[in-house]
Design a protein around this motif. Structure first.
Motif, short mmCIF file in Angstrom:
data_model
loop_
_atom_site.label_atom_id
_atom_site.label_comp_id
_atom_site.label_asym_id
_atom_site.label_seq_id
_atom_site.Cartn_x
_atom_site.Cartn_y
_atom_site.Cartn_z
N LYS A 96 0.90 -1.43 0.33
CA LYS A 96 -0.06 0.14 -0.02
C LYS A 96 0.88 1.41 -0.09
CE LYS A 96 -3.99 -1.98 2.13
NZ LYS A 96 -5.07 -1.87 0.94
N TYR A 150 -3.74 5.49 9.68
CA TYR A 150 -4.39 5.16 8.41
C TYR A 150 -3.73 3.62 8.26
CZ TYR A 150 -6.17 4.73 3.91
OH TYR A 150 -6.88 4.43 2.60
N THR A 151 -2.47 3.27 8.46
CA THR A 151 -1.90 1.96 8.30
C THR A 151 -2.52 0.95 9.06
OG1 THR A 151 0.19 2.99 7.58
CG2 THR A 151 0.42 0.72 8.11
N ALA A 154 -6.01 0.39 7.77
CA ALA A 154 -6.16 -0.20 6.38
C ALA A 154 -5.80 -1.62 6.48
CB ALA A 154 -5.04 0.43 5.62
#
Length: 217
Positions: A96, A150-151, A154
């Motif tokens: 990602k 966010y990591t 996700a």
């Protein structure tokens, strides 16, 4: 001790400089296509550097480094958790774009931090580098926090689907790792804010010292 500390900082600086240079070169040559395999290109060196950073948690109680333990512990542990438990354990997360951004921000800070600490260890002051050390964290740390959150967010669907680190223990007790990650998402901003608060007080002290030097002159 000074020789050991200087070698340690030099090794870390070389490692993070290699990562930062490699990522920058790959981005310039391959553009967005470099995001997909960033972890495969620099992941091993990144893991080694972050594992070595755990030594800093021993340096402080042993008196090798004169730093505050809790902010250092917060920074080291959050990186180890995200790198090894979240990113390394999930191949789908590794490709990602957010991982590339996160690594870039971590290393942007470290290529300034480690040479500053290295020069400080040998008694050398370089004003421009010192200013960067006390100022660069202001944009980098909040952006790193957003990238870390966010990591983790996700990665949740993959932990849900694959059941990684989720176990059923005896007596019908189960450990559902996504719940632990969601709790960690709540704690993560508190840890980063605590580290930023510590750096803010250090910056105020640095600026006060600079003002006093100007008045003396």
């Amino acid at each position: 001790m000074k020789a050991y500390l200087s070698v340690y900082y030099l090794i870390q600086f070389c490692g993070h400089s290699w990562i930062f240079t490699n990522m920058t070169a790959r981005l310039l040559f391959f553009g967005k296509d470099s995001f997909a395999d960033t972890f495969y290109a620099i992941g091993l060196v990144m893991q080694v550097c972050q594992l070595l950073s755990a030594l800093e948690l021993l340096h402080i109680p042993m008196g090798v480094e004169q730093q505050s333990f809790l902010p250092k512990c917060s920074q080291v542990t959050e990186r180890l958790i995200i790198l090894f438990l979240v990113i390394t354990s999930q191949e789908e997360v590794q490709s990602k774009c957010i991982v590339c951004l996160l690594f870039f921000l971590w290393n942007l800070w470290d290529v300034i931090r480690y040479p500053y600490l290295l020069l400080s260890a040998v008694g050398i002051e370089y004003p421009a580098l010192t200013w960067l050390y006390y100022s660069l964290w202001i944009p980098v740390h909040p952006l790193s926090l957003l990238a870390e959150v966010y990591t983790v967010y996700a990665s949740l669907p993959y932990f849900e689907a694959l059941g990684t680190f989720s176990y059923t223990l005896p007596f019908a007790v189960s450990i559902h790792f996504p719940y632990i990650l969601k709790a960690y998402l709540v704690l993560l901003p508190a840890g980063v804010l605590y580290t930023c608060s510590h750096l803010y007080h250090k910056r105020k002290l640095y600026l006060r010292q600079q003002e006093l030097k100007l008045k003396v002159k």
